[in-house]
Design a protein around this motif. Structure first.
Motif, PDB file in Angstrom:
ATOM      1  N   TRP A  92     -23.809  34.788  62.811  1.00 18.56           N
ATOM      2  CA  TRP A  92     -23.133  34.437  64.300  1.00 18.56           C
ATOM      3  C   TRP A  92     -21.796  35.127  64.143  1.00 18.56           C
ATOM      4  O   TRP A  92     -21.296  34.970  65.325  1.00 18.56           O
ATOM      5  N   ILE A  93     -21.318  35.554  63.312  1.00  8.79           N
ATOM      6  CA  ILE A  93     -19.777  36.199  63.411  1.00  8.79           C
ATOM      7  C   ILE A  93     -20.213  37.542  63.141  1.00  8.79           C
ATOM      8  O   ILE A  93     -18.778  38.178  63.172  1.00  8.79           O
ATOM      9  N   HIS A  94     -21.057  38.169  62.857  1.00 12.42           N
ATOM     10  CA  HIS A  94     -20.948  39.542  62.306  1.00 12.42           C
ATOM     11  C   HIS A  94     -22.297  40.234  63.306  1.00 12.42           C
ATOM     12  O   HIS A  94     -23.297  40.159  63.010  1.00 12.42           O
ATOM     13  N   PRO A  95     -21.751  41.154  64.251  1.00 10.37           N
ATOM     14  CA  PRO A  95     -22.959  41.447  64.914  1.00 10.37           C
ATOM     15  C   PRO A  95     -23.595  42.827  64.554  1.00 10.37           C
ATOM     16  O   PRO A  95     -24.643  43.067  65.032  1.00 10.37           O
TER      17      PRO A  95
ATOM     18  N   ASN B  70     -31.693  33.539  65.392  1.00  7.27           N
ATOM     19  CA  ASN B  70     -30.305  33.264  65.100  1.00  7.27           C
ATOM     20  C   ASN B  70     -29.687  33.888  63.796  1.00  7.27           C
ATOM     21  O   ASN B  70     -28.724  34.206  63.890  1.00  7.27           O
TER      22      ASN B  70
ATOM     23  N   GLU C 171     -23.654  30.379  60.026  1.00  2.99           N
ATOM     24  CA  GLU C 171     -22.206  29.917  60.729  1.00  2.99           C
ATOM     25  C   GLU C 171     -21.352  30.993  60.117  1.00  2.99           C
ATOM     26  O   GLU C 171     -20.396  31.489  60.673  1.00  2.99           O
ATOM     27  N   HIS C 172     -21.351  31.253  58.990  1.00  2.27           N
ATOM     28  CA  HIS C 172     -20.549  32.065  58.163  1.00  2.27           C
ATOM     29  C   HIS C 172     -21.006  33.696  58.060  1.00  2.27           C
ATOM     30  O   HIS C 172     -20.344  34.404  57.264  1.00  2.27           O
TER      31      HIS C 172
END
Lengths: 329, 661, 152
Positions: free
Chosen positions: B102-105, B13, B98-99
């Protein structure tokens, strides 16, 4: 601002009488008023402690100093002293701000209101000669300025009043116990004038940035502005001089200086009617009005609020309205 | 200072887009950091054990865990460090999942940002100091808001366990939506037979006080010590005297809409909603009462044998103290008339909602259980007709973006199957019954079998597709729709159309949420603290949720949740004293300039003037009252108030640390 | 869902890289921080040039903290809290709103482009709104680029 009626002597006499009576009757321990400076170009604050000294008090269009600055919390000496003081229209608004917040003890104050017809911008006037100005006199619409060599120039009064006097909406004190002389005619429905602010606002961002940097580079952090400010009261505990939290460093550079001034600005927001004491106290002539008058312009727009008008009003940042007309989403 | 930094992989994750190992190594360069480690699953037992071991072996005095959101595991890791003997408040989380992951590939970017977040957490943890919780006395009384099946279940469980419970119900009777239902799926047992005994249990239980026809006006205080103002609405009937004989209702000459029967019948201006009401007390709907509207009548006053009518009655305010609050305010039926104009917006009499149909099916309802076409009811010389063809349409105000309700209401598939079966049962097996559906969601125990029974045993015709239009033609309701399985248009001449109206948040839910300081979603359903870890709690300590006020729910789930909530409340109130969060405001009195701005702005009245030995007054924050919001901190001009755990210096240090790269 | 959230260059992985801006977010714990969590859980991609500081409530934010962030080199600051009426502490965002509004109005006087500061409200359930707010804000700041030679 209407042309001067020239009844300064009458008002001056009245201030002296009211101060004398209050001192004689023991209602005040001392009276704070304006007294002659070291030459006739200047009027400075003076403390009169006995009835036979009241003739030192003066009233003329050079009496710029907002004397409520001496009421700051814990400043009066001795602490329980009963104080008399003279306030102009704008000065009374700072007094209202202080009373709203219960920062002064109403019971220990005797307030003489002084109707005001505008104060001369001494800094601008004294620049009409290259050498020292020794006398400034106002008669009707003319200001006569005399230098140390005895030369005299005549200036148009209207152009050499303080900025905020030119658009003054409240020439009569908002709050007093006795009024010295008769109230002057208040301008009807005069909208606050923000000419200087609007001119600055119209500049491109980069230019404003540059001008601010230029102005604040000069600041020597003498703290005269906050010491002269009537509504700034933290003294030794000022956060600008605290180690923690470190909001402002003691370094003197444009950024830190501006940061220091922003601390002051936010702490007086909603309480400062822009009396101009800070501008006049600044030895390096930083245009502080660009901050505090702008702030008041915005507060007027945001909340239709003018500081120091209504004794019953809560300071705007210590309250809120769920329907405030901004930040809805 | 000896800081340990633990960087989690969270399986993949985090590690898929953040180089956990690399940034853990880099974090060793940060000031004060003496130990770094990357761990596959930090929250697992070996992960927590590794932290504890490092604290002991390396003598760590501060810990940073870079993993998920603090909302997820802050409490977990505080316990972990405490277990190793470290003060739990010398701990900070960096939210690199979360920050970040999960938001930066992009892995280099993700790693860079994760490292920055760790830097910020390290900067913050340097400013932290040990904190110690306070204790407050706990009031053990519980407030249950809402007297539906959820509120009843919670109240009974709590009362049985020995706690004093007050149930506040806005209607004149408890029972809620379930009291309106005829039968319940999938057992087709009588709703009233299950519910009314529970209602009576409630009213007779020595530990339960029912405050019907009352609403929550104001809530103050905090977990363990809430003060609640309750408004008892004026019923114009003295309930201490009313014996529930219904004489007034029988004699009252003024008709009024019958909310309990969903408007398909009328009641009287003075009314008792239904015979089994608890409490069984009358109330006057003043908008329809002749005395209030026209100034004459007073029939009820004359006929009342108990002398209970009181036209002068005013709303009454009661203040009560509670230790915990359960919100069980239920739901409303989706007001389809305002949205589905293609279905006639309520102007076609033979198109009714599922709950209206439910009342019609009920033996004590307005038709005494006879299924009738509303267009033939209540007319002179017209014999009420039974329908021969009944069409049910599902997903009305559910799964429909166009009406702002994309969610599934959970109950409609099943209640439609139930109503389809009951139609055959009441009217006869020869009745044609159609159900238009999108998908059948029969997920509960015995549910799928139940739907199958409707389809096979009762020969209910299920048509997959949406009805595009309903209109009246020659005394029938034309149902025009699409059978998407056959791929052809369908047209049915129906005698009765029942819309499976979905569940919508109760009227006034958001206002109540604001009064309680709990969160709600865009539809007005109350938000649980965490959908999996804390589904019964709200984010406001001491306030819990039960039933459909949280999300659409059927009765079994509601009751199960209500009992779960009761268990949560019992767990909380089993303690005589509660630990309060030490992350609160504190005044440095040496620097206080006594301007009292803190007192002005505090929503909880936590700051007070404290007299010092020299006779001066300084601000003092009452520790057990402070909720730790920090409004005073931002207001104090000398910054002599600081917020423990969220100190001003730590905010500035985090910003500075991350900007000075 | 909008995926066009890449930064101007997108090549260098350093906040100090060319074309990169530094944006600080100050978020309340109960609504906006949780909303940003929700956006993460939903894997909603967001700009990289953004670092969040968590505070309990927007009412805890002093406008001076924001000025301090700018002074320390932030190119933009975004403040987000609970919607008015939904504050976990009942009133914090109402106090904040007045202060932040004044700050927003004062910043241009100091030479700030208005796009460099924004205060807004995002609830815990508004993950998509969060993505949209943060993406649009950072786009605005990126358009202006880093602040240079500034007074504050």
């Amino acid at each position: 601002m209407s042309p001067a009626n020239g009844n300064y002597e009458e008002v001056e006499q009245r201030i002296r009488e009211l101060a004398r009576t209050a001192l004689e009757e023991g209602r005040v321990d001392y009276f704070i008023g304006w007294t002659a400076g070291y030459n006739e170009s200047e009027v400075i604050p003076g403390f009169v402690r006995s009835a036979d000294r009241v003739d030192a008090l003066v009233w003329n269009p050079l009496a710029a100093y907002n004397l409520t600055a001496f009421l700051k919390r814990k400043m009066p000496d001795p602490p329980q002293a009963k104080i008399g003081l003279a306030v102009k229209g704008c000065d009374s608004r700072t007094l209202v701000s202080l009373l709203q917040e219960e920062l002064v003890d109403r019971e220990r104050l005797y307030v003489v209101g002084v109707p005001c017809e505008g104060i001369v911008n001494r800094r601008a006037v004294s620049k009409v000669f290259a050498n020292e100005v020794v006398k400034i006199e106002v008669e009707d619409d003319t200001i006569s300025v005399t230098n140390q060599d005895g030369e005299t120039k005549q200036l148009a009064r209207e152009e050499y009043l303080l900025d905020h006097c030119r658009s003054c909406k409240y020439p009569n004190p908002r709050y007093f116990d006795d009024l010295a002389g008769e109230a002057v005619t208040e301008p009807e429905d005069q909208a606050p004038m923000w000419r200087e602010i609007e001119e600055f606002e119209a500049l491109p961002e980069a230019e404003k940035d540059r001008l601010m940097a230029e102005a604040f580079e000069k600041c020597i952090r003498c703290y005269a502005c906050i010491n002269a400010c009537p509504v700034c009261y933290c003294w030794d505990n000022c956060v600008c001089r605290a180690r923690q939290p470190k909001l402002v460093s003691q370094k003197v550079n444009a950024q830190e200086n501006l940061m220091f001034q922003m601390v002051h600005m936010f702490h007086v927001a909603g309480r400062c009617p822009s009396c101009g004491n800070c501008d006049r106290a600044c030895p390096v002539e930083i245009p502080l009005y660009l901050l505090h008058r702008k702030m008041n312009k915005e507060l007027k727009e945001m909340l239709d609020f003018e500081p120091g008008i209504d004794l019953e009003q809560k300071p705007v940042f210590q309250t809120f309205d769920v329907n405030d007309p901004f930040g809805q989403h | 200072m000896r800081i340990g930094v633990f960087v989690c992989h969270c399986g993949t994750n985090i590690a898929a887009t953040v180089d956990s190992e690399g940034i853990a190594a880099r974090a060793g360069e940060l000031k004060g950091v003496v130990h770094t480690e990357d761990i596959i699953y930090t929250c697992s037992e070996p992960g927590q054990h590794a932290i504890q071991q490092a604290i002991r072996e390396k003598n760590l005095d501060r810990v940073v865990v870079a993993a998920c959101s603090p909302h997820m595991h802050e409490v977990t890791f505080r316990r972990t460090v405490e277990g190793a003997g470290l003060n739990p408040y010398l701990f900070e989380m960096a939210n690199i999942r979360e920050h970040c992951s999960w938001i930066h590939p992009d892995k280099p970017e993700g790693s860079e940002k994760a490292y920055d977040l760790i830097k910020m957490a390290v900067a913050k943890v340097r400013d932290l100091e040990p904190l110690y919780a306070n204790e407050v006395e706990v009031n053990k009384d519980v407030l249950v808001i809402g007297g539906g099946v959820a509120g009843i279940q919670t109240a009974l469980d709590l009362a049985e366990a020995g706690l004093k419970v007050t149930v506040v119900e806005k209607e004149t009777t408890i029972g809620g939506t379930m009291a309106q239902l005829d039968k319940t799926f999938p057992t087709i047992d009588c709703s009233a037979c299950i519910l009314t005994p529970r209602m009576v249990d409630c009213s007779q239980h020595e530990n339960i006080e029912i405050m019907a026809y009352s609403e929550i006006d104001r809530v103050q205080g905090y977990v363990g010590n809430f003060t609640v103002d309750i408004r008892k609405k004026a019923s114009m009937v003295d309930w201490d005297k009313c014996i529930g004989c219904e004489l007034c209702q029988q004699k009252c000459p003024a008709k009024a809409p019958d909310a309990f029967n969903e408007g398909i019948a009328t009641t009287k201006a003075i009314y008792i909603p239904f015979p089994q009401a608890v409490p069984k007390k009358a109330a006057i709907q003043v908008d329809y009462c002749r005395w209030f509207q026209e100034g004459k009548c007073r029939v009820c006053e004359r006929v009342c044998p108990a002398d209970a009518i009181d036209y002068e009655q005013q709303d009454e305010f009661v203040q009560k103290e509670f230790g915990a609050i359960v919100v069980a305010t239920g739901q409303d039926v989706f007001p389809w008339e305002d949205y589905y104009h293609e279905y006639g917006s309520g102007r076609i009499p033979d198109v009714i909602s599922g709950l209206q149909y439910e009342r019609m099916l009920n033996a004590s309802g307005p038709t005494h259980g006879h299924v009738l076409r509303p267009s033939t009811m209540g007319q002179k010389d017209v014999e009420p007709e039974e329908p021969k063809t009944v069409v049910f349409i599902q997903c009305i105000g559910s799964r429909d973006e166009s009406v702002g309700r994309p969610y599934c209401s959970n109950v409609c598939c099943m209640y439609t199957a139930k109503q389809a079966i009951l139609t055959k049962d009441h009217v006869g097996m020869e009745t044609e019954v159609y159900v238009f559906y999108i998908d059948i969601r029969a997920f509960g125990k015995g549910y799928e079998e139940f739907v199958k029974r409707a389809q096979t045993e009762f020969a209910v015709k299920y048509v997959r597709g949406r009805v595009s239009k309903l209109y009246e033609e020659r005394g029938k309701v034309k149902v025009r729709g699409m059978d998407t399985l056959l791929g052809k248009q369908v047209e049915i001449d129906a005698d009765l159309v029942v819309l499976a109206s979905g569940i919508t948040a109760a009227d006034g839910a958001s206002e109540l949420a604001q009064r309680l300081n709990i969160s709600y979603d865009q539809y007005g359903f109350f938000k649980e603290s965490h959908p999996k870890l804390r589904p019964l709690e709200t984010n406001t300590a001491g306030i819990f949720l039960a039933g459909a006020c949280q999300a659409p729910k059927d009765i079994p789930t509601t009751v199960a949740q209500a009992s779960g909530t009761a268990a949560k409340v019992l767990g909380l109130l089993a303690k005589d004293k509660l630990k309060t969060s030490p992350m609160i405001a504190r005044v440095d009195q040496n620097r206080c300039v006594s301007c009292w701005k803190c007192i002005e702005v505090c929503p909880f009245s936590a700051p007070e003037k404290e007299e010092l030995r020299d006779g001066s007054y300084k601000s003092h924050i009452i520790e057990t009252v402070c909720q730790g919001c920090g409004i005073c901190v931002a207001t104090c001009p000398v910054n002599c108030i600081d917020l423990k755990g969220f100190g001003t210096q730590s905010v500035l240090d985090q910003i500075e640390e991350v900007l000075l790269t | 869902m909008a995926q066009a959230t890449e930064t101007a260059t997108g090549t260098t992985a350093s906040w100090d890289g060319e074309g990169r801006v530094k944006v600080v977010g100050i978020l309340c714990n109960w609504c906006s921080y949780a909303g940003a969590d929700g956006a993460g859980t939903a894997r909603l991609r967001q700009p990289f040039d953004f670092r969040i500081v968590r505070v309990p409530c927007t009412g805890r934010i002093d406008p001076l903290h924001i000025l301090k962030a700018f002074e320390k080199g932030a190119d933009g600051v975004l403040v987000s809290g609970c919607h008015p009426g939904d504050c976990h502490y009942a009133e914090g965002n109402y106090y904040a709103r007045r202060k932040l509004e004044l700050l927003e109005r004062m910043l241009p006087q100091l030479g700030f482009e208005p796009e460099r500061f924004k205060y807004t409200w995002v609830s815990a359930s508004e993950a998509q709104r969060w993505q949209q707010v943060v993406t649009e804000f950072i786009k605005g700041v990126e358009k202006l680029g880093p602040r240079e030679g500034r007074a504050l």
